[in-house]
Design an enzyme around this catalytic site. Structure first.
Site, PDB file in Angstrom:
ATOM      1  N   PHE A 213       0.861  -1.185   0.000  1.00  0.00           N
ATOM      2  CA  PHE A 213       0.000   0.000   0.000  1.00  0.00           C
ATOM      3  C   PHE A 213       0.891   1.227   0.000  1.00  0.00           C
ATOM      4  CE2 PHE A 213      -2.440   3.541   1.353  1.00  0.00           C
ATOM      5  CZ  PHE A 213      -3.730   3.315   0.909  1.00  0.00           C
ATOM      6  N   ASP A 322       9.232   3.182   1.856  1.00  0.00           N
ATOM      7  CA  ASP A 322       8.035   3.925   2.269  1.00  0.00           C
ATOM      8  C   ASP A 322       7.846   3.717   3.772  1.00  0.00           C
ATOM      9  OD1 ASP A 322       5.483   4.726   2.943  1.00  0.00           O
ATOM     10  OD2 ASP A 322       4.527   3.879   1.159  1.00  0.00           O
ATOM     11  N   THR A 377       1.613  24.071  -4.192  1.00  0.00           N
ATOM     12  CA  THR A 377       1.351  25.326  -3.478  1.00  0.00           C
ATOM     13  C   THR A 377       1.993  25.322  -2.094  1.00  0.00           C
ATOM     14  OG1 THR A 377      -0.793  25.438  -4.568  1.00  0.00           O
ATOM     15  CG2 THR A 377      -0.459  26.909  -2.674  1.00  0.00           C
TER      16      THR A 377
HETATM   17  O1  PSZ Z   1      -7.348   3.176   3.073  1.00  0.00           O
HETATM   18  C1  PSZ Z   1      -6.480   4.077   3.059  1.00  0.00           C
HETATM   19  O2  PSZ Z   1      -6.450   5.009   2.259  1.00  0.00           O
HETATM   20  C2  PSZ Z   1      -5.400   3.973   4.046  1.00  0.00           C
HETATM   21  S1  PSZ Z   1      -5.557   3.060   5.385  1.00  0.00           S
HETATM   22  C3  PSZ Z   1      -3.989   3.333   5.860  1.00  0.00           C
HETATM   23  C4  PSZ Z   1      -3.348   4.114   4.997  1.00  0.00           C
HETATM   24  C5  PSZ Z   1      -4.159   4.501   3.968  1.00  0.00           C
HETATM   25  N1  PSZ Z   1      -2.039   4.367   5.101  1.00  0.00           N
HETATM   26  C6  PSZ Z   1      -1.421   5.327   4.317  1.00  0.00           C
HETATM   27  C7  PSZ Z   1      -0.128   5.019   3.667  1.00  0.00           C
HETATM   28  C8  PSZ Z   1       0.709   3.968   4.111  1.00  0.00           C
HETATM   29  O3  PSZ Z   1       0.366   3.192   5.141  1.00  0.00           O
HETATM   30  C9  PSZ Z   1       1.904   3.732   3.422  1.00  0.00           C
HETATM   31  C10 PSZ Z   1       2.812   2.642   3.861  1.00  0.00           C
HETATM   32  N2  PSZ Z   1       2.234   4.498   2.374  1.00  0.00           N
HETATM   33  C11 PSZ Z   1       1.461   5.498   1.944  1.00  0.00           C
HETATM   34  C12 PSZ Z   1       0.270   5.790   2.575  1.00  0.00           C
HETATM   35  C13 PSZ Z   1      -0.570   6.912   2.061  1.00  0.00           C
HETATM   36  O4  PSZ Z   1      -0.611   7.936   2.989  1.00  0.00           O
HETATM   37  P1  PSZ Z   1      -1.817   8.968   2.999  1.00  0.00           P
HETATM   38  O5  PSZ Z   1      -3.040   8.221   3.414  1.00  0.00           O
HETATM   39  O6  PSZ Z   1      -1.365  10.011   3.969  1.00  0.00           O
HETATM   40  O7  PSZ Z   1      -1.934   9.507   1.622  1.00  0.00           O
END
Ligand code: PSZ
Length: 495
Positions: A213, A322, A377
């Protein structure tokens, strides 16, 4: 009422005080977070009636299918999240692993009594163009102070997805720069990129892993493979996807088999790099989580990561780690990849969540020569840096990484014991620090356990198909771990 008292806290750090939230005694711990002694569940269901009403209200303008309950952030304190129905849950999920010091930490509340900080908050600059006079010093003293070893540059962003997204761009720019050398952009490149065609918009790829993810924005989503619901109906890049190790537990009893699993996955990485080279879509970078989180808390060995780095070096691909979910201390080190003893620094490390703002650390090579190529921005937020600065001070002063290891050991050992007590329900306890997970026998039981645990006052989260994950704040102590384990045992007995 019976549930507040002192007996479960280390004496040296605690004293009791009357507090007028519900006229109950709260326990004061460490740098003054007041906490209930244990969870309280008043409503028969969660969401309770008030949350359900609010859900209806919100539903008029937004989709609410993911809302679990409405919280009361005025009352929430320390490790406890309060909801609008009077339920007080021990929060070991912390806004998807994003709350370092618990709720309403007094040191953070205090920051906004300061006029200077309020002015930083309300005068939000477009940092790429009009940074404030303190910005260079803030980046040096706060963010560069926590930079992963060997990385001397930082690009600040807003969230995890946009950090990965921009890190991909930095990697593509770096890759093309290696090919182009010191020659200028050609007219053909400048024209063709405007209509999304090579050579200006080259066919390059980022290799990612099954179960990963990395976010939901369009580029990041092409590297996300944890659930179809994140991806369906949305066009994706044809980029390579390798298997990520799936280990057998306990690790110490399955060493040979797990080593073979590492080799299988690493073999796939090399084959895919070769395949995409022949397809004309060379792999410019590899993105990987130190522990795959959304995909089910899948770990890989330090040896796997060291070998992956070697493959990247050999093939001229950048290694992007990441640390959006793992970064910030909950694995017992500030960055999870510090556990791996990599031979070289990773090329790029992305962060967000507990660090309050997003961004990525990298080396000089990943700074584009021309300005205005990685830009938006806000480019981060000085208001969030105020919080991060104080959070880092508290982490140091209260030795919270040591605490994570202590509390994590209690929780992990306890989960392993529960596995032994309930082998038909639980298996494969794993993780580092308090960044832990356990598998259930199937998805139905997992969902039932997460829901029933909530009704017993413990907020956890599911991940992958069959896992329950624990993501407490860094102020989660041994006595909180014992509460989680007691409630978990009670719930397991009901099945
Ligand atoms: O369902 C979702 O959109 C979720 S539930 C948990 C996350 C997102 N985690 C975000 C996440 C992450 O765990 C890793 C390893 N990389 C990138 C992200 C994305 O971060 P955000 O959500 O801040 O864009």
């Amino acid at each position: 009422m019976r549930f507040f008292g002192l007996n479960m806290l280390p004496k040296a750090h605690t004293h009791i005080r009357k507090c007028n939230i519900f006229q109950l005694n709260f326990v004061k711990q460490y740098s003054t977070t007041l906490e209930p002694k244990e969870p309280v569940v008043l409503s028969k269901t969660i969401p309770g009636p008030k949350s359900t009403d609010l859900k209806t209200q919100l539903g008029a303008v937004q989709s609410t299918g993911t809302v679990q309950f409405f919280a009361d952030y005025e009352k929430s304190t320390g490790n406890y999240i309060f909801d609008v129905d009077g339920n007080i849950l021990l929060d070991v999920y912390t806004q998807i692993s994003s709350v370092p010091l618990g709720y309403n930490h007094p040191r953070l509340l205090n920051l906004f009594k300061d006029d200077k900080n309020i002015k930083t908050l309300i005068n939000r600059p477009a940092l790429g163009v009009f940074p404030g006079k303190e910005w260079p010093e803030k980046l040096q003293s706060i963010l560069m102070n926590i930079a992963p070893k060997g990385l001397n540059k930082i690009t600040t962003m807003m969230c995890g997805s946009c950090s990965n997204e921009n890190a991909f761009k930095s990697i593509f720019i770096w890759y093309q720069n290696k090919l182009r050398g010191s020659t200028a952009f050609t007219a053909e490149e400048m024209n063709s990129c405007m209509i999304n065609m090579p050579p200006g918009a080259p066919n390059l790829s980022i290799l990612s892993f099954k179960g990963a993810f990395h976010g939901r924005t369009l580029g990041a989503l092409s590297t996300t493979h944890s659930k179809y619901i994140h991806k369906i109906d949305v066009p994706s890049f044809d980029w390579p996807i390798a298997s990520f190790p799936q280990y057998k537990y306990p690790l110490e009893e399955n060493i040979a088999e797990n080593k073979k699993e590492d080799e299988r996955c690493l073999g796939e990485v090399q084959s895919l790099i070769d395949l995409y080279n022949t397809k004309g879509k060379p792999v410019a970078g590899v993105i990987v989580e130190p522990i795959q989180s959304e995909g089910g808390d899948n770990e890989a060995s330090p040896e796997f990561f060291r070998a992956l780095q070697k493959i990247c070096k050999k093939n001229g691909a950048a290694l992007l780690i990441d640390e959006v979910q793992t970064g910030g201390g909950s694995t017992g080190k500030f960055w999870c990849h510090e556990h791996f003893n990599l031979e070289f620094p990773p090329d790029v490390v992305t962060f967000s969540k507990k660090l309050q703002l997003g961004g990525y650390f990298h080396s000089d090579d990943f700074v584009p020569k021309e300005p205005y190529r990685i830009f938006n921005t806000w480019m981060g937020d000085p208001g969030k840096i105020i919080l991060l600065e104080e959070i880092l001070k508290v982490i140091n002063e209260e030795k919270l990484l040591e605490n994570v290891n202590l509390a994590g050991k209690v929780l992990k050992d306890g989960l392993i014991n529960l596995e032994k007590e309930f082998p038909h329900l639980l298996n494969s306890t794993r993780g580092r620090g308090t960044f832990l997970a356990v598998n259930c026998c199937n998805t139905k039981v997992r969902d039932l356990l997460v829901n029933t645990l909530k009704l017993h006052g413990v907020q956890t989260g599911g991940c992958g198909e069959i896992s329950i994950r624990f993501r407490p704040a860094l102020i989660f102590r041994e006595h909180h771990a014992n509460i989680v384990l007691d409630r978990f045992r009670t719930v397991l007995k009901t099945l």
